[in-house]
Design a protein around this motif. Structure first.
Motif, short mmCIF file in Angstrom:
data_model
loop_
_atom_site.label_atom_id
_atom_site.label_comp_id
_atom_site.label_asym_id
_atom_site.label_seq_id
_atom_site.Cartn_x
_atom_site.Cartn_y
_atom_site.Cartn_z
N GLU A 171 30.71 57.08 37.67
CA GLU A 171 30.36 56.25 36.51
C GLU A 171 28.85 55.99 36.42
OE1 GLU A 171 32.62 54.53 34.05
OE2 GLU A 171 33.63 56.36 34.66
N GLY A 172 28.05 56.98 36.81
CA GLY A 172 26.61 56.83 36.70
C GLY A 172 25.98 55.97 37.78
N GLU A 173 26.73 55.61 38.85
CA GLU A 173 26.18 54.79 39.92
C GLU A 173 26.36 55.49 41.26
OE1 GLU A 173 27.21 50.69 40.00
OE2 GLU A 173 27.79 50.69 37.90
N ARG A 174 25.38 55.33 42.13
CA ARG A 174 25.47 55.91 43.46
C ARG A 174 25.76 54.80 44.46
NH1 ARG A 174 20.84 57.52 47.24
NH2 ARG A 174 21.90 58.47 49.00
N PHE A 175 26.79 55.01 45.31
CA PHE A 175 27.17 54.03 46.32
C PHE A 175 26.92 54.61 47.70
CE2 PHE A 175 29.59 53.05 42.58
CZ PHE A 175 29.56 51.68 42.51
N ASP A 176 26.23 53.83 48.54
CA ASP A 176 25.93 54.25 49.90
C ASP A 176 27.09 53.81 50.79
OD1 ASP A 176 24.90 54.69 52.45
OD2 ASP A 176 22.85 54.33 51.76
N LEU A 177 27.71 54.76 51.50
CA LEU A 177 28.87 54.46 52.34
C LEU A 177 28.53 54.27 53.81
CD1 LEU A 177 31.48 56.97 50.84
CD2 LEU A 177 31.09 54.58 50.25
N ALA A 253 18.90 52.93 38.46
CA ALA A 253 19.74 53.75 39.35
C ALA A 253 20.02 55.05 38.63
CB ALA A 253 21.04 53.03 39.68
N LYS A 254 19.88 56.16 39.35
CA LYS A 254 20.11 57.45 38.72
C LYS A 254 21.59 57.62 38.42
CE LYS A 254 16.23 59.89 40.88
NZ LYS A 254 15.85 61.02 41.77
N GLY A 255 21.88 58.19 37.26
CA GLY A 255 23.25 58.45 36.88
C GLY A 255 23.71 59.81 37.35
N ALA A 256 25.01 60.05 37.16
CA ALA A 256 25.54 61.37 37.51
C ALA A 256 24.95 62.44 36.60
CB ALA A 256 27.07 61.34 37.38
N SER A 257 24.63 62.04 35.37
CA SER A 257 23.99 62.95 34.42
C SER A 257 22.49 62.70 34.43
CB SER A 257 24.54 62.73 33.01
OG SER A 257 23.70 63.35 32.05
#
Length: 282
Positions: A171-177, A253-257
């Protein structure tokens, strides 16, 4: 004697949830405790959905368990309440009961989507994993599912991570795991962008006029309603209606696109952080 008229109350399914693998809905010792955990979850969702709602609902949320591939799933249902039949009389006119029901189904669905995407219902023991595990995305086939899968969470809990599972994007958000990672999107710095705001189901989309060279290819910046104050939302709506551009100081935040970014106004978050550029309307 007057015969009491009765009618069948209506229900409509509005979402399917896949509980994460550590949820009590999944791990409880018996079906009764699983149902109690599911009811607590639905009650909490309902509470959050009702926040800020003006006026009473004539429907409520309930649930039932459904098979979801190889795991347990919850189907969230909008349920018509019995007093709905009295509502037209209470309002002093003959309202269309069917129309009222459909409007409320739509309202619940929109609020539920917002809650599942922007509100943490539960939190894992390890805070770095909580947002990715509990934020939901709306998959057209699987329903509402966590951003991070059970396998990704299991790998992230280990001391050594492969590069492919240190982060996930949705959804255009990057999550650090990773255990040392940030919660939520990986934001970058403080930037000034300029563009024309337009309302969107997720909040506002800024059609970019100018942005830092680093994000030169991006044409849109999404501002989620949950990241804006009411004053900011009102201002953006007004500027959009008047087709006037705005300047914002934001974290990005960078999106997937590569063509769309996610932005959040820099703190302190108030209306002074969103200001009209020095332009004259023509």
């Amino acid at each position: 004697m007057l015969r009491k008229e009765t009618r069948r109350l209506r229900t409509k399914s509005i979402a399917t949830l896949r509980p994460h693998h550590e949820s009590r809905i999944v791990t409880a010792s018996c079906a009764l405790k699983q149902a109690e955990a599911a009811k607590e979850w639905v009650d909490e969702v309902s509470r959050v959905c009702l926040l800020g709602h003006d006026g009473p609902f004539s429907t409520s949320l309930t649930f039932r368990f459904v098979p979801l591939e190889d795991v347990i799933g919850i189907e969230v249902i909008c349920q018509e309440l019995e007093q709905l039949s009295l509502l037209p009389v209470a309002l002093g006119h003959q309202a269309d009961v069917s129309e009222i029901f459909e409007v409320e189904v739509s309202t619940w669905r929109d609020r539920l989507r917002s809650v599942l995407q922007d509100h943490e219902i539960a939190v894992l023991d390890r805070p770095a994993l909580s947002t990715a595990a509990n934020r939901m995305i709306n998959d057209p086939v699987k329903g509402c599912v966590p951003v991070a899968t059970a396998d990704e969470i299991a790998l992230a809990a280990e001391s050594i991570l492969s590069a492919s599972t240190e982060a996930t994007t949705a959804e255009g958000e990057r999550f650090d795991l990773s255990a040392q990672g940030e919660i939520g999107p990986v934001w970058e710095g403080s930037w000034t962008v300029r563009g024309l705001p337009a309302q969107d189901r997720r909040g506002f989309v800024l059609k970019l006029i100018s942005a830092p060279p680093r994000f030169g290819e991006a044409r849109r910046l999404l501002l989620r309603t949950s990241d804006l104050t009411p004053e900011q939302s009102s201002y953006l709506a007004g500027q959009g209606n008047r087709r006037l551009p705005v300047e914002l100081h934001v974290s990005i935040a960078k999106g997937a696109s590569r063509h769309e970014l996610l932005g959040a106004p820099k703190q302190p978050s108030d209306a002074t952080n969103i200001h009209k550029p020095n332009l004259q309307s023509r």
